[in-house]
Design a protein around this motif. Structure first.
Motif, short mmCIF file in Angstrom:
data_model
loop_
_atom_site.label_atom_id
_atom_site.label_comp_id
_atom_site.label_asym_id
_atom_site.label_seq_id
_atom_site.Cartn_x
_atom_site.Cartn_y
_atom_site.Cartn_z
N PRO A 191 0.84 -1.20 0.00
CA PRO A 191 0.00 0.00 0.00
C PRO A 191 0.88 1.25 0.00
O PRO A 191 1.89 1.31 0.70
N ILE A 192 0.51 2.24 -0.79
CA ILE A 192 1.29 3.48 -0.88
C ILE A 192 0.36 4.66 -0.65
O ILE A 192 -0.68 4.78 -1.30
N GLU A 193 0.74 5.52 0.27
CA GLU A 193 -0.06 6.71 0.57
C GLU A 193 0.86 7.80 1.09
O GLU A 193 1.71 7.55 1.96
N GLY A 194 0.69 9.01 0.56
CA GLY A 194 1.53 10.12 1.00
C GLY A 194 3.01 9.90 0.75
O GLY A 194 3.86 10.38 1.50
N GLY A 195 3.34 9.18 -0.35
CA GLY A 195 4.74 8.93 -0.67
C GLY A 195 5.43 7.97 0.26
O GLY A 195 6.67 7.90 0.30
N ARG A 196 4.65 7.17 1.01
CA ARG A 196 5.21 6.24 1.97
C ARG A 196 4.48 4.90 1.89
O ARG A 196 3.35 4.84 1.41
N THR A 197 5.13 3.85 2.39
CA THR A 197 4.50 2.54 2.44
C THR A 197 4.91 1.82 3.71
O THR A 197 6.09 1.85 4.11
N THR A 198 3.96 1.15 4.34
CA THR A 198 4.27 0.37 5.53
C THR A 198 5.16 -0.83 5.18
O THR A 198 5.84 -1.36 6.06
N ALA A 199 5.17 -1.25 3.93
CA ALA A 199 6.02 -2.37 3.52
C ALA A 199 7.51 -2.04 3.64
O ALA A 199 8.35 -2.95 3.68
N ALA A 200 7.84 -0.74 3.73
CA ALA A 200 9.24 -0.34 3.87
C ALA A 200 9.80 -0.65 5.25
O ALA A 200 11.02 -0.62 5.43
N GLU A 202 9.83 -3.55 6.61
CA GLU A 202 10.56 -4.80 6.41
C GLU A 202 11.54 -4.69 5.25
O GLU A 202 12.59 -5.35 5.26
N HIS A 203 11.20 -3.88 4.27
CA HIS A 203 12.04 -3.74 3.07
C HIS A 203 12.32 -2.26 2.84
O HIS A 203 11.62 -1.59 2.07
N PRO A 204 13.33 -1.70 3.50
CA PRO A 204 13.60 -0.25 3.42
C PRO A 204 13.80 0.27 2.01
O PRO A 204 13.53 1.44 1.73
N TRP A 205 14.24 -0.56 1.08
CA TRP A 205 14.47 -0.12 -0.29
C TRP A 205 13.18 0.25 -1.01
O TRP A 205 13.22 0.87 -2.08
N LEU A 206 12.02 -0.09 -0.42
CA LEU A 206 10.75 0.29 -1.03
C LEU A 206 10.41 1.77 -0.80
O LEU A 206 9.45 2.28 -1.39
N ARG A 207 11.17 2.45 0.02
CA ARG A 207 10.91 3.89 0.24
C ARG A 207 11.05 4.66 -1.07
O ARG A 207 10.30 5.59 -1.33
N GLY A 208 12.02 4.28 -1.88
CA GLY A 208 12.20 4.96 -3.16
C GLY A 208 11.01 4.77 -4.08
O GLY A 208 10.60 5.71 -4.77
N LEU A 209 10.45 3.57 -4.10
CA LEU A 209 9.26 3.32 -4.91
C LEU A 209 8.11 4.18 -4.42
O LEU A 209 7.42 4.83 -5.22
N ALA A 210 7.88 4.19 -3.11
CA ALA A 210 6.77 4.96 -2.55
C ALA A 210 6.92 6.45 -2.84
O ALA A 210 5.96 7.13 -3.22
N GLU A 211 8.13 6.97 -2.70
CA GLU A 211 8.36 8.39 -2.98
C GLU A 211 8.08 8.74 -4.42
O GLU A 211 7.60 9.83 -4.73
N SER A 212 8.34 7.80 -5.32
CA SER A 212 8.12 8.07 -6.74
C SER A 212 6.64 8.26 -7.07
O SER A 212 6.30 8.83 -8.10
N PHE A 213 5.75 7.79 -6.20
CA PHE A 213 4.31 7.95 -6.41
C PHE A 213 3.83 9.34 -5.98
O PHE A 213 2.69 9.71 -6.30
N GLY A 214 4.66 10.08 -5.25
CA GLY A 214 4.22 11.39 -4.79
C GLY A 214 2.97 11.28 -3.94
O GLY A 214 2.91 10.50 -3.00
N SER A 215 1.93 12.04 -4.28
CA SER A 215 0.69 12.02 -3.51
C SER A 215 -0.29 10.96 -4.01
O SER A 215 -1.39 10.82 -3.48
N ARG A 216 0.09 10.23 -5.02
CA ARG A 216 -0.81 9.23 -5.61
C ARG A 216 -0.92 8.01 -4.69
O ARG A 216 0.09 7.42 -4.30
N THR A 217 -2.14 7.62 -4.36
CA THR A 217 -2.37 6.45 -3.53
C THR A 217 -2.46 5.21 -4.41
O THR A 217 -2.94 5.27 -5.55
#
Length: 315
Positions: A191-200, A202-217
Motif C-alpha cells: 500500500p502506498i499513501e503520501g509517498g510512503r508505504t508500511t512495507a518499507a 521490512e524492506h527499506p528499499w521500497l521507500r524509493g518506490l513509494a516516494e516516486s508515487f508522490g501524492s498518488r495512492t
C-alpha cells in the motif's frame, strides 16, 4: 512595518539557488491565491502556501493534505515565502536550504473562513485539491491540518491477496486468459499513501518506490522473487489507484492501469503477461526453472482468497 520576508532572505543566497529572492512584496490579482508544491528534499513532503498580506504563509505537510475527515496530518509552519513562489519549480542545489526537486502539485484560489494565530479555516479551489480544511496550532511551529468535508475516495481494499487454484492442465478456452510466470517467491501487497508505504518497515528499499508515487495512492500486488541471484519485487496487479478501488474491475483493466505506471527499478519491475498464449509461456518457465504458469481470466475481478479465476499449472 516589519519585513515579512527577512527570514526567507536570510536562509537563501540568490547566487546559489534558482528560487526567487525579490526585494519587495507583491500580490495576486484577487489576493487569494494558493499553491501546493511537491518537494523531494531530505524527506518527501508537500508545501502548502496561502496568500496573505503580500506573502505566501507556508506549512510543510509531510503526508500531504488529508483525504478524509477521520485523519489529521502534521503541518509544520515555515517562513513566509514571496508571491513569486506561486509558480516556482526546479532543482534547489544540494547543500542549500531545502535542497531537492520541487514541482507545482496544484495551484488555484481559496476562501478564508477564519484566520488567527492559532487557527486557519479555508476552502481550496484547485484542480487537484479542493474542499474545506482547518489548520490548528498544537505547539510552537507544529500544526495539524484537518479536512472538514468528505472526499470522494474509495476505502482501501482488504489486505488478503487473490490466490490461484492448482490445475494439472491449462484451460481449454485459452483465449479467455492471460498467462504469467509463477515466480515461486513470497507474496507482498504494497500500500502506498503520501509517498510512503508500511512495507518499507521490512524492506527499506521500497521507500524509493513509494516516494516516486508522490501524492498518488495505490495498492500493488506482487511477489518477492530471486532472479539472477538478486531479490526483485515483481508486480502483477493493481488493486487501488489514486483514490479508486480497482478490485471490481476486470483483470484487463487492472493490468492496463498497472502497465501505465511504468514500474521499473533496480529492485522492482512489472511482470510480463501474455494473453491467449500458454505453450510458449510454459516452455519459458521450464527453461528458467520456474515452478509453473498462472492463467488469469481476462474478465475476472480481484477476489481475495483462493479463486477459480486464477489457475496455477505446474511446469
Amino acid at each position: 512595518m516589519s519585513d515579512k520576508l527577512s527570514k526567507y532572505r536570510d536562509k537563501r543566497d540568490a547566487e546559489r539557488t534558482p528560487e526567487p529572492v525579490p526585494d519587495s512584496l507583491s500580490s495576486s490579482a484577487d489576493g487569494n491565491a494558493f499553491v501546493i508544491q511537491e518537494h523531494h528534499a531530505r524527506a518527501l513532503h508537500w508545501d502548502l502556501r496561502l496568500e496573505r498580506d503580500g506573502v505566501l504563509v507556508s506549512w510543510a505537510v509531510p503526508k500531504g493534505l488529508p483525504t478524509d475527515p477521520g485523519t489529521n496530518h502534521l503541518a509544520v509552519q515555515t517562513e513566509d515565502h514571496p508571491m513569486e513562489y506561486l509558480a516556482f519549480h526546479g532543482e534547489i542545489p544540494k547543500g542549500e536550504y531545502g535542497g531537492g526537486t520541487m514541482t507545482v502539485w496544484d495551484t488555484g484560489t481559496y476562501e478564508t473562513e477564519k484566520w488567527s494565530d492559532r487557527e486557519v479555516k479555508f476552502v481550496l479551489h484547485g484542480s487537484r485539491a479542493s474542499g474545506r480544511f482547518v489548520l490548528f496550532r498544537t505547539r510552537g511551529k507544529n500544526w495539524m491540518i484537518h479536512r472538514m468535508d468528505a472526499a470522494a475516495r474509495d476505502p482501501f481494499p482488504p489486505a488478503d491477496p487473490m490466490l490461484p487454484t492448482e490445475r494439472t492442465k491449462p484451460p481449454r478456452d485459452a483465449s479467455a486468459y492471460a498467462f504469467e510466470f509463477a515466480w515461486g517467491g513470497r507474496r507482498l501487497l504494497v500500500p502506498i499513501e503520501g509517498g510512503r508505504t508500511t512495507a518499507a518497515r521490512e524492506h527499506p528499499w521500497l521507500r524509493g518506490l513509494a516516494e516516486s508515487f508522490g501524492s498518488r495512492t495505490a495498492v500493488l500486488d506482487g511477489e518477492l522473487a530471486t532472479l539472477g541471484g538478486a531479490e526483485i519485487l515483481v508486480f502483477y496487479d493493481l488493486l487501488y489507484d489514486d483514490g479508486h478501488a480497482l478490485t471490481g474491475e476486470p483483470y484487463t483493466a487492472r493490468r492496463a492501469a498497472l502497465e501505465a505506471l511504468g514500474l521499473a527499478g533496480a529492485h522492482w519491475q512489472t511482470a510480463p503477461s501474455w494473453p491467449e498464449d500458454f505453450g510458449p509461456v510454459r516452455q519459458a518457465a521450464l527453461e528458467q526453472g520456474l515452478p509453473g504458469v498462472v492463467a488469469k481470466r481476462l474478465d475476472s475481478p480481484y477476489e481475495p482468497g483462493v479463486s477459480k479465476s486464477w489457475l496455477f499449472i505446474p511446469s
